[in-house]
Write an enzyme that holds these catalytic residues in place. Structure first.
Site, short mmCIF file in Angstrom:
data_model
loop_
_atom_site.label_atom_id
_atom_site.label_comp_id
_atom_site.label_asym_id
_atom_site.label_seq_id
_atom_site.Cartn_x
_atom_site.Cartn_y
_atom_site.Cartn_z
N GLU A 53 0.71 -14.30 -1.67
CA GLU A 53 -0.14 -13.29 -1.05
C GLU A 53 -1.13 -13.91 -0.07
OE1 GLU A 53 0.01 -10.09 -1.10
OE2 GLU A 53 1.75 -10.08 -2.41
N CYS A 221 10.56 13.34 8.10
CA CYS A 221 9.43 12.57 8.62
C CYS A 221 8.66 13.39 9.65
CB CYS A 221 9.93 11.26 9.25
SG CYS A 221 8.60 10.25 9.93
#
Length: 361
Positions: A53, A221
DNA sequence: AACTCGGGGCG
DNA sequence: CGCCCAGAGTT
């Protein structure tokens, strides 16, 4: 007045989540090296997720992978990292950029060693208290490492969520507006897989120039239907860049040693190594370095080095000298001649490495 | 809220 | 050449 193209219902988000997870099982990235594996301890797997990360902040997956393998080989556990010299950590980070990440990671490892017995606890607030870990990374560790429903809102997720909800908000408001949606999505089944799924989707399908014709969500969408794909998410306001000139001086003695020093500025390239440099052209070599005899002076080609907020225009000068002195005083600062075998073990700035390639290549 | 921090990849 | 990338710390 609302900045959404249309209201987003819970049913819409649940349907998207359902189809996203199906897409992930078939098309997601299941082979990333920081994915938990049985031949590592649970604590090591959490450490790998933490490390990945940090490395992945503002850095693409393909760039990170070789650094990640090298790093866990050199520093296999949090305690090993905590006990390591910062110089080694920076060397392992050399070329990856944002070097504060490496320093914070090292400090964070020492913090975990001392406060948590070398293991990251399953506690969002505790994780966020670790140096270098903000809300996004803490949530990623909680969800991917501990399979807890925490929402991340990195660049990928923001782009996906903005398009699914049709949020036209500018950059600053966008995060606040999308956070409730992100939490709702993460709190459903398979938190760890969901986190990976939405990032994979954002990285491979719902990209800046998205592959809508292959997308499972194209029929629903709202952003695609209203032809706002290029407008959502709203573009960031570009920062004004400074142009700075840099005049590094590569001083090489008769043994092939170079003047070399560690940066101490609190700003850029902190703790990294470089050649001495001036803020203007070197006018009189003999005057600046009285105890040396100049054999040859070579102007290397000028080149540019671009940072986020600075354009460096670099005009290097390569000076071959003879001297018996082990160090040189330049502009009131003392620089030591350093053998090649030594300086190659230290983490250097990118321009410095480019210059080393230039004079050795 | 705005600014600072790197380097690589890509169109 | 401009933009973006699994953002966080500082002011």
């Amino acid at each position: 007045m609302s900045l959404f193209l249309a209201p987003t219902t819970g049913e819409t988000l649940r349907a998207f989540h359902q189809q996203l997870m199906q897409w992930f099982d078939e098309h997601g990235r299941h082979d990333l090296p920081w994915k938990p594996q049985d031949h590592y301890t649970p604590a090591q797997n959490i450490y790998h997720i933490w490390l990945s990360e940090i490395m992945l902040q503002q850095t693409q997956v393909a760039t990170v992978i070789p650094y990640f393998f090298n790093f866990i080989e050199q520093f296999p556990t949090i305690n090993a990292l905590a006990d390591a010299e910062i110089e080694r950590v920076l060397k392992a980070w050399e070329g990856l950029g944002y070097y504060a990440r490496a320093r914070n990671l090292h400090q964070g490892a020492q913090y975990v060693r001392d406060q948590f017995n070398g293991e990251i606890p399953c506690d969002f607030a505790a994780i966020e208290s670790i140096k270098g870990i903000g809300r996004t990374t803490a949530a990623a560790i909680m969800s991917q490492g501990f399979n807890r429903p925490f929402a991340i809102l990195d660049g990928n997720v923001k782009r996906v969520m903005a398009r699914v909800t049709g949020a036209m908000h500018p950059e600053k408001q966008l995060e606040k507006v999308l956070l409730p949606f992100a939490y709702m999505m993460s709190s459903q089944a398979r938190p760890n897989d969901y986190t990976q799924a939405v990032m994979d989707f954002g990285a491979t399908v719902c990209t800046k120039q998205p592959k809508c014709t292959t997308c499972f969500w194209q029929a629903r969408c709202i952003t695609l239907q209203q032809q706002q794909v290029a407008m959502i998410p709203a573009k960031k306001i570009k920062a004004v860049k400074k142009d700075l000139e840099l005049f590094p001086i590569i001083v090489e003695n008769q043994r092939g040693e170079l003047l070399f020093h560690q940066r101490t500025t609190e700003t850029i390239w902190h703790n990294l190594y470089e050649f001495p440099h001036l803020s203007s052209h070197l006018l009189d070599i003999e005057e600046m370095m009285p105890n040396v005899t100049v054999i040859e002076s070579i102007s290397l080609p000028r080149f540019k080095h671009v940072l986020t907020h600075i354009n460096f225009h670099i005009e290097p000068l390569w000076i071959k000298v003879t001297t018996d002195d082990p160090s040189i005083t330049l502009n009131g600062q003392c620089y030591a001649f350093t053998p090649r075998a030594i300086y190659e073990t230290y983490a250097k700035t990118k321009p410095t490495n480019d210059l080393l390639d230039a004079i050795h290549g």
